[in-house]
Write a protein that holds these residues in place. Structure first.
Motif, PDB file in Angstrom:
ATOM      1  N   ASP A  15    -100.866   4.932 -73.834  1.00 41.81           N
ATOM      2  CA  ASP A  15    -101.577   3.785 -73.283  1.00 41.81           C
ATOM      3  C   ASP A  15    -101.152   3.689 -71.826  1.00 41.81           C
ATOM      4  OD1 ASP A  15    -103.047   1.430 -72.952  1.00 41.81           O
ATOM      5  OD2 ASP A  15    -101.420   0.161 -73.697  1.00 41.81           O
ATOM      6  N   GLY A  16    -101.921   4.316 -70.950  1.00 40.16           N
ATOM      7  CA  GLY A  16    -101.523   4.404 -69.548  1.00 40.16           C
ATOM      8  C   GLY A  16    -100.278   5.273 -69.435  1.00 40.16           C
ATOM      9  N   ARG A  17     -99.211   4.693 -68.914  1.00 37.22           N
ATOM     10  CA  ARG A  17     -97.957   5.439 -68.767  1.00 37.22           C
ATOM     11  C   ARG A  17     -97.012   5.243 -69.953  1.00 37.22           C
ATOM     12  NH1 ARG A  17     -95.773   4.825 -62.772  1.00 37.22           N
ATOM     13  NH2 ARG A  17     -94.273   6.220 -63.740  1.00 37.22           N
ATOM     14  N   ARG A  18     -97.389   4.379 -70.877  1.00 42.23           N
ATOM     15  CA  ARG A  18     -96.510   4.076 -72.007  1.00 42.23           C
ATOM     16  C   ARG A  18     -96.951   4.823 -73.266  1.00 42.23           C
ATOM     17  NH1 ARG A  18     -96.506  -1.799 -73.529  1.00 42.23           N
ATOM     18  NH2 ARG A  18     -98.702  -1.353 -73.713  1.00 42.23           N
ATOM     19  N   GLN A  19     -95.975   5.104 -74.106  1.00 44.98           N
ATOM     20  CA  GLN A  19     -96.241   5.605 -75.453  1.00 44.98           C
ATOM     21  C   GLN A  19     -96.184   4.395 -76.384  1.00 44.98           C
ATOM     22  OE1 GLN A  19     -97.313   8.535 -76.277  1.00 44.98           O
ATOM     23  NE2 GLN A  19     -95.765  10.108 -76.067  1.00 44.98           N
ATOM     24  N   ILE A  20     -97.182   4.257 -77.214  1.00 43.10           N
ATOM     25  CA  ILE A  20     -97.229   3.182 -78.189  1.00 43.10           C
ATOM     26  C   ILE A  20     -97.028   3.808 -79.570  1.00 43.10           C
ATOM     27  CG2 ILE A  20     -98.612   1.305 -79.163  1.00 43.10           C
ATOM     28  CD1 ILE A  20     -97.844   0.918 -76.191  1.00 43.10           C
ATOM     29  N   TYR A  21     -96.106   3.247 -80.330  1.00 37.64           N
ATOM     30  CA  TYR A  21     -95.728   3.810 -81.625  1.00 37.64           C
ATOM     31  C   TYR A  21     -96.217   2.927 -82.758  1.00 37.64           C
ATOM     32  CZ  TYR A  21     -92.686   6.602 -78.710  1.00 37.64           C
ATOM     33  OH  TYR A  21     -92.207   7.448 -77.748  1.00 37.64           O
ATOM     34  N   ALA A  22     -96.518   3.570 -83.893  1.00 34.01           N
ATOM     35  CA  ALA A  22     -96.957   2.846 -85.088  1.00 34.01           C
ATOM     36  C   ALA A  22     -96.702   3.710 -86.319  1.00 34.01           C
ATOM     37  CB  ALA A  22     -98.441   2.514 -84.994  1.00 34.01           C
ATOM     38  N   VAL A  23     -96.658   3.063 -87.459  1.00 34.97           N
ATOM     39  CA  VAL A  23     -96.654   3.760 -88.743  1.00 34.97           C
ATOM     40  C   VAL A  23     -98.085   3.668 -89.247  1.00 34.97           C
ATOM     41  CG1 VAL A  23     -95.854   3.708 -91.132  1.00 34.97           C
ATOM     42  CG2 VAL A  23     -94.250   3.254 -89.280  1.00 34.97           C
ATOM     43  N   GLU A  24     -98.696   4.819 -89.479  1.00 30.58           N
ATOM     44  CA  GLU A  24    -100.085   4.829 -89.926  1.00 30.58           C
ATOM     45  C   GLU A  24    -100.250   5.372 -91.334  1.00 30.58           C
ATOM     46  OE1 GLU A  24    -101.974   7.047 -86.832  1.00 30.58           O
ATOM     47  OE2 GLU A  24    -101.852   5.365 -85.416  1.00 30.58           O
ATOM     48  N   ASP A  25     -99.252   6.071 -91.842  1.00 29.54           N
ATOM     49  CA  ASP A  25     -99.336   6.677 -93.165  1.00 29.54           C
ATOM     50  C   ASP A  25     -99.252   5.591 -94.238  1.00 29.54           C
ATOM     51  OD1 ASP A  25     -98.686   7.887 -95.639  1.00 29.54           O
ATOM     52  OD2 ASP A  25     -97.786   9.605 -94.634  1.00 29.54           O
ATOM     53  N   PRO A  26    -100.280   5.433 -95.069  1.00 30.48           N
ATOM     54  CA  PRO A  26    -100.260   4.372 -96.081  1.00 30.48           C
ATOM     55  C   PRO A  26     -99.110   4.525 -97.084  1.00 30.48           C
ATOM     56  CG  PRO A  26    -102.162   5.807 -96.400  1.00 30.48           C
ATOM     57  CD  PRO A  26    -101.505   6.227 -95.124  1.00 30.48           C
ATOM     58  N   HIS A  27     -98.659   5.744 -97.322  1.00 32.57           N
ATOM     59  CA  HIS A  27     -97.540   5.954 -98.238  1.00 32.57           C
ATOM     60  C   HIS A  27     -96.247   5.397 -97.648  1.00 32.57           C
ATOM     61  CE1 HIS A  27    -100.014   8.416-100.831  1.00 32.57           C
ATOM     62  NE2 HIS A  27    -100.410   9.084 -99.767  1.00 32.57           N
ATOM     63  N   VAL A  28     -96.038   5.607 -96.366  1.00 33.99           N
ATOM     64  CA  VAL A  28     -94.842   5.075 -95.710  1.00 33.99           C
ATOM     65  C   VAL A  28     -94.916   3.555 -95.669  1.00 33.99           C
ATOM     66  CG1 VAL A  28     -93.497   5.038 -93.568  1.00 33.99           C
ATOM     67  CG2 VAL A  28     -94.514   7.189 -94.361  1.00 33.99           C
ATOM     68  N   LEU A  29     -96.099   3.019 -95.390  1.00 37.40           N
ATOM     69  CA  LEU A  29     -96.271   1.567 -95.383  1.00 37.40           C
ATOM     70  C   LEU A  29     -95.911   0.970 -96.741  1.00 37.40           C
ATOM     71  CD1 LEU A  29     -99.659   1.340 -93.449  1.00 37.40           C
ATOM     72  CD2 LEU A  29     -97.399   0.718 -92.582  1.00 37.40           C
TER      73      LEU A  29
ATOM     74  N   VAL B 181     -91.352   1.726 -76.656  1.00 44.76           N
ATOM     75  CA  VAL B 181     -89.922   1.915 -76.901  1.00 44.76           C
ATOM     76  C   VAL B 181     -89.080   0.764 -76.350  1.00 44.76           C
ATOM     77  CG1 VAL B 181     -89.494   3.347 -74.856  1.00 44.76           C
ATOM     78  CG2 VAL B 181     -88.047   3.621 -76.870  1.00 44.76           C
ATOM     79  N   GLY B 182     -89.455   0.234 -75.198  1.00 45.63           N
ATOM     80  CA  GLY B 182     -88.698  -0.870 -74.611  1.00 45.63           C
ATOM     81  C   GLY B 182     -88.741  -2.122 -75.470  1.00 45.63           C
ATOM     82  N   THR B 183     -89.913  -2.440 -75.997  1.00 43.27           N
ATOM     83  CA  THR B 183     -90.044  -3.615 -76.859  1.00 43.27           C
ATOM     84  C   THR B 183     -89.276  -3.412 -78.157  1.00 43.27           C
ATOM     85  OG1 THR B 183     -92.211  -4.056 -75.888  1.00 43.27           O
ATOM     86  CG2 THR B 183     -91.698  -5.171 -77.962  1.00 43.27           C
ATOM     87  N   LEU B 184     -89.347  -2.200 -78.714  1.00 46.90           N
ATOM     88  CA  LEU B 184     -88.575  -1.916 -79.926  1.00 46.90           C
ATOM     89  C   LEU B 184     -87.083  -2.110 -79.676  1.00 46.90           C
ATOM     90  CD1 LEU B 184     -90.380   1.260 -81.283  1.00 46.90           C
ATOM     91  CD2 LEU B 184     -90.166  -0.935 -82.468  1.00 46.90           C
ATOM     92  N   ALA B 185     -86.589  -1.574 -78.564  1.00 48.26           N
ATOM     93  CA  ALA B 185     -85.161  -1.702 -78.242  1.00 48.26           C
ATOM     94  C   ALA B 185     -84.768  -3.170 -78.128  1.00 48.26           C
ATOM     95  CB  ALA B 185     -84.849  -0.951 -76.954  1.00 48.26           C
ATOM     96  N   GLU B 186     -85.626  -3.950 -77.492  1.00 49.63           N
ATOM     97  CA  GLU B 186     -85.351  -5.389 -77.333  1.00 49.63           C
ATOM     98  C   GLU B 186     -85.344  -6.090 -78.699  1.00 49.63           C
ATOM     99  OE1 GLU B 186     -87.905  -8.978 -75.471  1.00 49.63           O
ATOM    100  OE2 GLU B 186     -87.471  -7.324 -74.087  1.00 49.63           O
ATOM    101  N   ARG B 187     -86.336  -5.792 -79.532  1.00 49.80           N
ATOM    102  CA  ARG B 187     -86.426  -6.435 -80.851  1.00 49.80           C
ATOM    103  C   ARG B 187     -85.230  -6.079 -81.731  1.00 49.80           C
ATOM    104  NH1 ARG B 187     -91.481  -8.124 -83.102  1.00 49.80           N
ATOM    105  NH2 ARG B 187     -90.071  -8.854 -84.739  1.00 49.80           N
ATOM    106  N   ILE B 188     -84.771  -4.823 -81.647  1.00 47.10           N
ATOM    107  CA  ILE B 188     -83.677  -4.351 -82.496  1.00 47.10           C
ATOM    108  C   ILE B 188     -82.313  -4.726 -81.917  1.00 47.10           C
ATOM    109  CG2 ILE B 188     -82.567  -2.253 -83.395  1.00 47.10           C
ATOM    110  CD1 ILE B 188     -85.443  -1.094 -83.589  1.00 47.10           C
ATOM    111  N   GLY B 189     -82.259  -4.880 -80.605  1.00 45.69           N
ATOM    112  CA  GLY B 189     -80.994  -5.227 -79.968  1.00 45.69           C
ATOM    113  C   GLY B 189     -80.146  -4.009 -79.651  1.00 45.69           C
TER     114      GLY B 189
END
Length: 121
Positions: free
Chosen positions: A76-90, A44-52
């Protein structure tokens, strides 16, 4: 001229679900989140930084996207890692940005076969 038979016409539940998905993706920040997550996994922190924007704002958007099943999360340890995995959404995200030019106008369409039910001009 007779009307075509609606063989594969969408059902009311399909229409409602599709409309809800498009409504969810109509927020530019959420669409940006999905676009980023369709290409790479982020916390979430990296996403916030990338999006501004703030971590709190991105967290709210991620919660809605996860609830709708558009975004997945893993620990992943203490962090939540997010992704889009649904091929239809991709595919949906890829297609819309192929259709929109960088300046926001519609991109020129590549040559495609004519619609089978459209008369030749």
């Amino acid at each position: 001229m007779s009307e075509p038979t609606p063989i594969d016409e969408p059902t009311r539940p399909q229409l409602q679900s599709a409309a809800a998905t498009f409504a969810l993706l109509s927020a530019p920040t959420r669409l940006h989140v999905v676009w980023l997550l369709a290409r790479h996994e982020y916390d979430v922190g990296t996403l916030a930084e990338r999006i501004g924007t703030t971590v709190a704002a991105v967290s709210q958007h991620l919660a809605k996207l996860r609830l709708a099943g558009l975004v997945a999360a893993r620990r992943d340890g203490r962090r939540q890692i997010y992704a889009v995995e649904d091929p239809h959404v991709l595919t949906l995200v890829e297609q819309i940005f192929e259709h929109i030019a960088p300046d926001g106008t519609l991109a020129p369409d590549p040559p495609t076969p004519r619609h089978p039910n459209r008369p030749a001009t």
